[in-house]
Write an enzyme that holds these catalytic residues in place. Structure first.
Site, mmCIF file in Angstrom:
data_model
loop_
_atom_site.group_PDB
_atom_site.id
_atom_site.type_symbol
_atom_site.label_atom_id
_atom_site.label_comp_id
_atom_site.label_asym_id
_atom_site.label_seq_id
_atom_site.Cartn_x
_atom_site.Cartn_y
_atom_site.Cartn_z
ATOM 1 N N HIS A 1 4.807 0.638 -8.105
ATOM 2 C CA HIS A 1 3.350 0.772 -7.988
ATOM 3 C C HIS A 1 2.722 0.180 -9.245
ATOM 4 O O HIS A 1 2.987 0.654 -10.348
ATOM 5 C CB HIS A 1 2.951 2.243 -7.863
ATOM 6 C CG HIS A 1 3.673 2.970 -6.764
ATOM 7 N ND1 HIS A 1 4.912 3.553 -6.947
ATOM 8 C CD2 HIS A 1 3.342 3.187 -5.469
ATOM 9 C CE1 HIS A 1 5.307 4.103 -5.821
ATOM 10 N NE2 HIS A 1 4.384 3.891 -4.903
ATOM 11 N N ARG B 1 -0.812 -0.458 -9.393
ATOM 12 C CA ARG B 1 -2.156 0.135 -9.535
ATOM 13 C C ARG B 1 -3.283 -0.879 -9.718
ATOM 14 O O ARG B 1 -4.392 -0.492 -10.102
ATOM 15 C CB ARG B 1 -2.190 1.091 -10.736
ATOM 16 C CG ARG B 1 -1.002 2.030 -10.907
ATOM 17 C CD ARG B 1 -0.882 3.005 -9.787
ATOM 18 N NE ARG B 1 0.013 4.128 -10.116
ATOM 19 C CZ ARG B 1 0.516 4.966 -9.228
ATOM 20 N NH1 ARG B 1 0.212 4.827 -7.945
ATOM 21 N NH2 ARG B 1 1.308 5.950 -9.590
ATOM 22 N N ASN C 1 -0.724 0.730 -2.514
ATOM 23 C CA ASN C 1 -1.679 1.803 -2.835
ATOM 24 C C ASN C 1 -2.572 1.380 -3.993
ATOM 25 O O ASN C 1 -2.586 1.965 -5.072
ATOM 26 C CB ASN C 1 -0.956 3.128 -3.144
ATOM 27 C CG ASN C 1 -0.087 3.050 -4.385
ATOM 28 O OD1 ASN C 1 0.334 1.971 -4.789
ATOM 29 N ND2 ASN C 1 0.174 4.192 -4.989
ATOM 30 N N ASP D 1 3.182 3.419 2.155
ATOM 31 C CA ASP D 1 3.548 3.965 0.858
ATOM 32 C C ASP D 1 3.551 5.481 0.874
ATOM 33 O O ASP D 1 4.267 6.068 1.665
ATOM 34 C CB ASP D 1 2.645 3.392 -0.229
ATOM 35 C CG ASP D 1 3.083 3.806 -1.623
ATOM 36 O OD1 ASP D 1 4.297 3.902 -1.838
ATOM 37 O OD2 ASP D 1 2.227 4.058 -2.468
ATOM 38 N N HIS E 1 7.465 5.967 4.028
ATOM 39 C CA HIS E 1 7.474 7.233 3.293
ATOM 40 C C HIS E 1 7.479 8.301 4.378
ATOM 41 O O HIS E 1 6.489 8.468 5.087
ATOM 42 C CB HIS E 1 6.220 7.322 2.420
ATOM 43 C CG HIS E 1 5.992 8.659 1.784
ATOM 44 N ND1 HIS E 1 6.181 8.870 0.437
ATOM 45 C CD2 HIS E 1 5.584 9.842 2.288
ATOM 46 C CE1 HIS E 1 5.889 10.138 0.147
ATOM 47 N NE2 HIS E 1 5.522 10.742 1.260
ATOM 48 N N ASP F 1 10.815 3.646 -7.511
ATOM 49 C CA ASP F 1 9.552 4.316 -7.182
ATOM 50 C C ASP F 1 8.692 4.455 -8.443
ATOM 51 O O ASP F 1 8.046 5.478 -8.672
ATOM 52 C CB ASP F 1 9.803 5.676 -6.531
ATOM 53 C CG ASP F 1 8.560 6.281 -5.880
ATOM 54 O OD1 ASP F 1 7.537 5.570 -5.746
ATOM 55 O OD2 ASP F 1 8.605 7.474 -5.515
ATOM 56 N N HIS G 1 1.167 6.857 -14.436
ATOM 57 C CA HIS G 1 -0.093 7.599 -14.445
ATOM 58 C C HIS G 1 -0.629 7.672 -15.868
ATOM 59 O O HIS G 1 0.131 7.640 -16.841
ATOM 60 C CB HIS G 1 0.102 9.030 -13.930
ATOM 61 C CG HIS G 1 0.336 9.116 -12.461
ATOM 62 N ND1 HIS G 1 -0.624 8.789 -11.523
ATOM 63 C CD2 HIS G 1 1.428 9.491 -11.741
ATOM 64 C CE1 HIS G 1 -0.137 8.966 -10.306
ATOM 65 N NE2 HIS G 1 1.109 9.386 -10.415
#
Length: 426
Positions: free
Chosen positions: A60, A62, A92, A150, A177, A303, A307
């Site tokens: 990911h 972002r 995502n 996702d 998923h 994965d 964050h």
């Protein structure tokens, strides 16, 4: 024309470890052997391991929309730091790549900003909402290599059936998923003793395996290439094993954290242990490794889910799901699986290179042979080091592995023959 020779290393070649040299010309592997012609540049890999660039088909980045967490640039720098040269970026982001125009724009951004090769997933449904299917042929033409919703399981069997038929017709793998929302009951970590100790609601194993069982029957009916993301339960491993025995076209991945940790390892109020699917029981952890070893699970995928610090915090219930993985995966797996003798080094490398390349028919990745792009990683298997916040190139530092002592450090990563990461000598 610049010619580079990588000499003195041990190369992962056709599933074997071979002490030989490599010659790179025009960004491609020109020759392999012990008496190669002269080169303009010599890379001394004496005592080092040379592998195809690692492949991670579940990351990911972002970007766009959530760039405070990660960007294409920082995410691919993290990938290169971990020895990865090809990654699959999940959809995502905001806006979601759910139509040909958005997919094409995302693909162009990946190519422009990425330090490594970034393959792009399109969504299965518009906005990842689970209702209106995307234009599968259109997103493939625009550059999508596969489709996935996702972090959102497709809740309706009819929608998934239609999606699989459309993906099969377009020649696109469908990566799922698997999570039945009606079985979540507000859970935040695996249902079990640890959840009870911490006083938080648990996530049942059947949340994953029930939807997986449904999907495998739909995959059998539609003949789609169905890929199971981040397998986490023993029941799921058993279902995939049975499906493969019946000839269903299914591939599967497992993440490093599900191989190396279980829910018993969760430290109270440390949300870096919170991810989805959650860390399961010790029997599930063992089943995931057994699934790799017997071929039920085809590959390891991190994965990678960066964050911002504010997304995590001390509250397990409120914290965002996910941990980073690109920069820690190889050393963790080498240290905790290969060195203790649980798996062979050649097996680990297979799951990180040829496994994903062959499962998704990725041309020009996962193998070292003349004519292939010179996407390579060089590792020092003897180098001992500690994961530290200040060493990460990802924006995300949300991992429970910080502070762990490991062995097997990335020395250099090359993409199309160009050095994109090189370890600074202390």
């Amino acid at each position: 024309m610049s010619v580079t020779k990588i000499q003195g290393g041990t190369i992962f070649l056709n599933g074997q470890l071979v002490k030989t040299d490599l010659l790179i010309e025009n960004g491609k592997i020109a020759a392999i052997g012990n008496e190669l012609s002269a080169a303009d540049t010599i890379i001394d890999a004496s005592g080092k391991l040379v592998t195809p660039g690692l492949i991670d088909l579940h990351v990911h980045f972002r970007d766009p929309g959530l760039t405070q967490k990660e960007t294409i640039e920082t995410g691919t720098m993290a990938a290169a730091h971990g020895g990865y040269t090809t990654v699959g970026a999940m959809p995502n982001v905001l806006p979601t790549p759910d139509n040909p125009e958005r997919v094409a724009k995302q693909v162009k951004a990946n190519q422009t900003k990425g330090k490594v090769h970034v393959l792009q997933y399109a969504t299965i449904t518009e906005g990842r909402q689970g209702n209106q299917l995307v234009d599968f042929a259109g997103v493939k033409k625009a550059g999508a290599f596969a489709v996935s919703n996702d972090g959102s399981g497709v809740q309706t069997a009819g929608t998934m059936y239609q999606a699989m038929k459309a993906a099969k017709a377009a020649g696109l793998p469908l990566a799922a998923h698997v999570e039945d929302n009606s079985l979540l009951f507000g859970g935040v970590i695996n249902a079990g003793k640890k959840a009870r100790q911490l006083g938080v609601p648990g996530i049942l194993s059947v949340t994953e395996s029930a939807q997986l069982a449904r999907d495998l029957m739909l995959a059998q009916a539609t003949h789609v290439h169905y890929h199971v993301c981040h397998v986490s339960t023993k029941e799921s491993v058993n279902l995939i094993r049975l499906a493969k025995a019946q000839g269903i076209r299914v591939t599967a991945e497992v993440s490093p954290h599900h191989l190396l940790l279980c829910d018993e390892d969760i430290e109270a109020n440390n949300s870096n242990y919170k991810m989805n699917p959650p860390l399961r029981g010790r029997a599930d952890q063992a089943a995931c490794l057994a699934g790799l070893l017997d071929g039920t699970i085809d590959m390891i995928a991190t994965d990678h889910a960066p964050h911002a610090e504010s997304d995590k915090g001390p509250d397990l219930i409120k914290a965002a799901n996910g941990i980073t993985g690109l920069e820690t995966a190889f050393a963790l797996l080498y240290t905790h699986l290969v060195l203790p003798g649980k798996v062979r080094l050649t097996e680990l490398l297979q799951w990180l290179t040829a496994g994903p390349a062959d499962a998704f028919n990725l041309q020009g990745a996962g193998h070292i042979q003349p004519g292939m792009p010179a996407d390579l990683a060089i590792f020092d298997l003897y180098k001992q080091f500690t994961f530290k916040d200040e060493d990460y190139l990802s924006k995300g530092h949300n991992t429970p592995f910080t502070g762990w002592d490991v062995q097997g450090q990335t020395v250099m990563t090359l993409v199309d023959g160009q050095v994109v990461y090189q370890r600074k000598e202390n």
